[in-house]
Design a protein around this motif. Structure first.
Motif, PDB file in Angstrom:
ATOM      1  N   LEU A  94     -56.519   3.518  34.171  1.00  0.00           N
ATOM      2  CA  LEU A  94     -56.809   3.160  35.559  1.00  0.00           C
ATOM      3  C   LEU A  94     -55.712   2.288  36.144  1.00  0.00           C
ATOM      4  O   LEU A  94     -55.355   2.429  37.317  1.00  0.00           O
ATOM      5  N   SER A  95     -55.167   1.388  35.351  1.00  0.00           N
ATOM      6  CA  SER A  95     -54.101   0.525  35.860  1.00  0.00           C
ATOM      7  C   SER A  95     -52.860   1.345  36.183  1.00  0.00           C
ATOM      8  O   SER A  95     -52.140   1.056  37.147  1.00  0.00           O
ATOM      9  N   GLU A  96     -52.611   2.410  35.383  1.00  0.00           N
ATOM     10  CA  GLU A  96     -51.461   3.268  35.667  1.00  0.00           C
ATOM     11  C   GLU A  96     -51.670   4.041  36.969  1.00  0.00           C
ATOM     12  O   GLU A  96     -50.756   4.202  37.766  1.00  0.00           O
ATOM     13  N   TYR A  97     -52.908   4.546  37.179  1.00  0.00           N
ATOM     14  CA  TYR A  97     -53.183   5.278  38.410  1.00  0.00           C
ATOM     15  C   TYR A  97     -53.107   4.354  39.626  1.00  0.00           C
ATOM     16  O   TYR A  97     -52.587   4.722  40.678  1.00  0.00           O
ATOM     17  N   SER A  98     -53.645   3.127  39.512  1.00  0.00           N
ATOM     18  CA  SER A  98     -53.650   2.223  40.661  1.00  0.00           C
ATOM     19  C   SER A  98     -52.244   1.777  41.027  1.00  0.00           C
ATOM     20  O   SER A  98     -51.959   1.489  42.183  1.00  0.00           O
ATOM     21  N   SER A  99     -51.342   1.765  40.043  1.00  0.00           N
ATOM     22  CA  SER A  99     -49.955   1.382  40.334  1.00  0.00           C
ATOM     23  C   SER A  99     -49.135   2.561  40.825  1.00  0.00           C
ATOM     24  O   SER A  99     -47.981   2.404  41.208  1.00  0.00           O
ATOM     25  N   GLY A 100     -49.732   3.765  40.802  1.00  0.00           N
ATOM     26  CA  GLY A 100     -49.030   4.956  41.295  1.00  0.00           C
ATOM     27  C   GLY A 100     -48.103   5.576  40.277  1.00  0.00           C
ATOM     28  O   GLY A 100     -47.345   6.486  40.615  1.00  0.00           O
ATOM     29  N   SER A 101     -48.127   5.127  39.020  1.00  0.00           N
ATOM     30  CA  SER A 101     -47.203   5.656  38.020  1.00  0.00           C
ATOM     31  C   SER A 101     -47.731   6.901  37.325  1.00  0.00           C
ATOM     32  O   SER A 101     -47.003   7.567  36.605  1.00  0.00           O
ATOM     33  N   ARG A 102     -49.008   7.234  37.536  1.00  0.00           N
ATOM     34  CA  ARG A 102     -49.574   8.419  36.884  1.00  0.00           C
ATOM     35  C   ARG A 102     -50.459   9.177  37.855  1.00  0.00           C
ATOM     36  O   ARG A 102     -50.928   8.651  38.857  1.00  0.00           O
ATOM     37  N   GLY A 103     -50.697  10.445  37.514  1.00  0.00           N
ATOM     38  CA  GLY A 103     -51.618  11.273  38.272  1.00  0.00           C
ATOM     39  C   GLY A 103     -52.466  12.090  37.324  1.00  0.00           C
ATOM     40  O   GLY A 103     -52.119  12.264  36.152  1.00  0.00           O
ATOM     41  N   HIS A 104     -53.581  12.574  37.832  1.00  0.00           N
ATOM     42  CA  HIS A 104     -54.498  13.358  37.013  1.00  0.00           C
ATOM     43  C   HIS A 104     -55.006  14.525  37.845  1.00  0.00           C
ATOM     44  O   HIS A 104     -55.482  14.330  38.971  1.00  0.00           O
ATOM     45  N   VAL A 105     -54.881  15.744  37.311  1.00  0.00           N
ATOM     46  CA  VAL A 105     -55.300  16.951  38.023  1.00  0.00           C
ATOM     47  C   VAL A 105     -56.203  17.763  37.112  1.00  0.00           C
ATOM     48  O   VAL A 105     -55.877  17.997  35.942  1.00  0.00           O
ATOM     49  N   ARG A 106     -57.332  18.199  37.663  1.00  0.00           N
ATOM     50  CA  ARG A 106     -58.273  19.050  36.916  1.00  0.00           C
ATOM     51  C   ARG A 106     -58.062  20.488  37.366  1.00  0.00           C
ATOM     52  O   ARG A 106     -58.369  20.841  38.507  1.00  0.00           O
ATOM     53  N   LEU A 107     -57.520  21.296  36.471  1.00  0.00           N
ATOM     54  CA  LEU A 107     -57.197  22.691  36.772  1.00  0.00           C
ATOM     55  C   LEU A 107     -58.126  23.601  35.985  1.00  0.00           C
ATOM     56  O   LEU A 107     -58.150  23.560  34.755  1.00  0.00           O
ATOM     57  N   TRP A 108     -58.886  24.424  36.696  1.00  0.00           N
ATOM     58  CA  TRP A 108     -59.749  25.426  36.068  1.00  0.00           C
ATOM     59  C   TRP A 108     -59.157  26.796  36.341  1.00  0.00           C
ATOM     60  O   TRP A 108     -58.761  27.095  37.481  1.00  0.00           O
ATOM     61  N   ALA A 109     -59.084  27.647  35.316  1.00  0.00           N
ATOM     62  CA  ALA A 109     -58.482  28.966  35.470  1.00  0.00           C
ATOM     63  C   ALA A 109     -59.248  29.983  34.640  1.00  0.00           C
ATOM     64  O   ALA A 109     -59.839  29.644  33.609  1.00  0.00           O
TER      65      ALA A 109
END
Length: 301
Positions: free
Chosen positions: A92-107
């Motif tokens: 969470l700290s990485e996401y709040s600092s903008g250094s990471r992202g998370h994407v949920r991809l269904w295929a």
């Protein structure tokens, strides 16, 4: 039953941390000191923890304390909770600092096997701090997940409903008939689906868009699909077909690498539906995160 479960409201992280410290030091006094608690407060917390757990977790003696069998189980779970909370906090700290992202991809399976490995490898090389959570799902389930906000990006066949979605063309896959080398059809290079209906089939499990497609096509031809074996993956289909249990319809890209090694033959289908469009979709009204937008642009390109 619900009333037999431990009430989580009676157990907090301070108590769990104290329990771990006491277990690791073998002393209530040392555990209290490590957690910066008064001995009386620590003793009360441990007693409340055992009461909430409805089990004796520590054996007390003049030499200190040691874990009971129930205490060993409690310690293992407490340590896992702390590890999970630490991971939760760090991510969470990485996401709040903008250094990471998370994407949920269904295929669907076709996209996952044929097109996504190379596409995702390129994306991850360019965006190493973005985590892409990939799930293989049926096309109808992918659409519902996008609408409900469970998935951020979906890839599915074009015959699925798309109301409420922003849809873009993704790829086109070609369906072929796969046979064993000794099958009567193996001498052919092209075949119509209606000619195949005289033989036993190997197919995917119920609910897959590919099974629905060939079942519907058989009905339109006035015949019943002779489905002898059903499996969960294209690899399993190839194995069953190579063993002579039937023929199957599957994307060329999903079986091309196995043709020579397994002695399989891929026959072109003359039917128009054998060329399928895959769609890339997101929720039409929900704003895309920066990471999701980056992935969509990469997949479109």
């Amino acid at each position: 039953m619900a009333h037999d479960l431990i009430n989580p409201a009676r157990i907090d992280f301070v108590t769990l941390r104290l329990f771990c410290a006491v277990a690791q030091t073998g002393s209530l006094t040392k555990g209290a000191q490590r957690c910066h608690l008064a001995l009386s407060a620590a003793s009360r917390r441990i007693a409340d923890f055992e009461l909430a757990s409805r089990a004796t977790l520590l054996e007390r003696s003049s030499q200190g304390v040691r874990l009971t069998p129930a205490g060993h189980v409690a310690l293992q779970h407490a340590l896992r909770l702390f590890q999970g909370f630490e991971l939760f906090s760090n991510e969470l700290s990485e996401y709040s600092s903008g250094s990471r992202g998370h994407v949920r991809l269904w295929a669907n399976m076709s996209a996952l096997v044929e097109f996504l490995p190379g596409a995702l490898a390129g994306f991850m090389a360019d965006h190493p701090d973005t985590h892409v959570e990939v799930e293989e799902q049926l096309s109808g389930d992918i659409v519902r997940a996008l609408i409900d906000g469970i998935a951020d990006v979906g890839i599915f066949v074009a015959d699925a409903p798309t109301d409420g979605l922003a849809v873009r063309p993704f790829r086109r896959d070609e369906l072929v008939v796969l046979t064993a080398a000794r099958h009567p059809l193996a001498r052919r290079r092209r075949v119509s689906f209606s000619e195949c209906l005289a033989y036993d089939f190997v197919g995917l499990n119920r609910g897959s868009s590919l099974l629905n497609l060939i079942t519907r096509s058989a009905q339109e031809a006035g015949a019943t699909l002779r489905l002898r074996v059903q499996v969960r993956s294209f690899d399993a289909m190839c194995e069953m077909i190579a063993a002579g249990l039937g023929i199957g319809v599957l994307p060329l890209g999903a079986c091309a690498r196995r043709l020579e090694a397994s002695g399989l033959k891929a026959l072109r289908l003359t039917d128009a539906w054998a060329s399928r469009d895959l769609l890339l979709a997101t929720h039409a009204a929900r704003p895309l995160s920066a990471a999701t937008a980056q992935l969509v642009r990469h997949l479109e390109a």
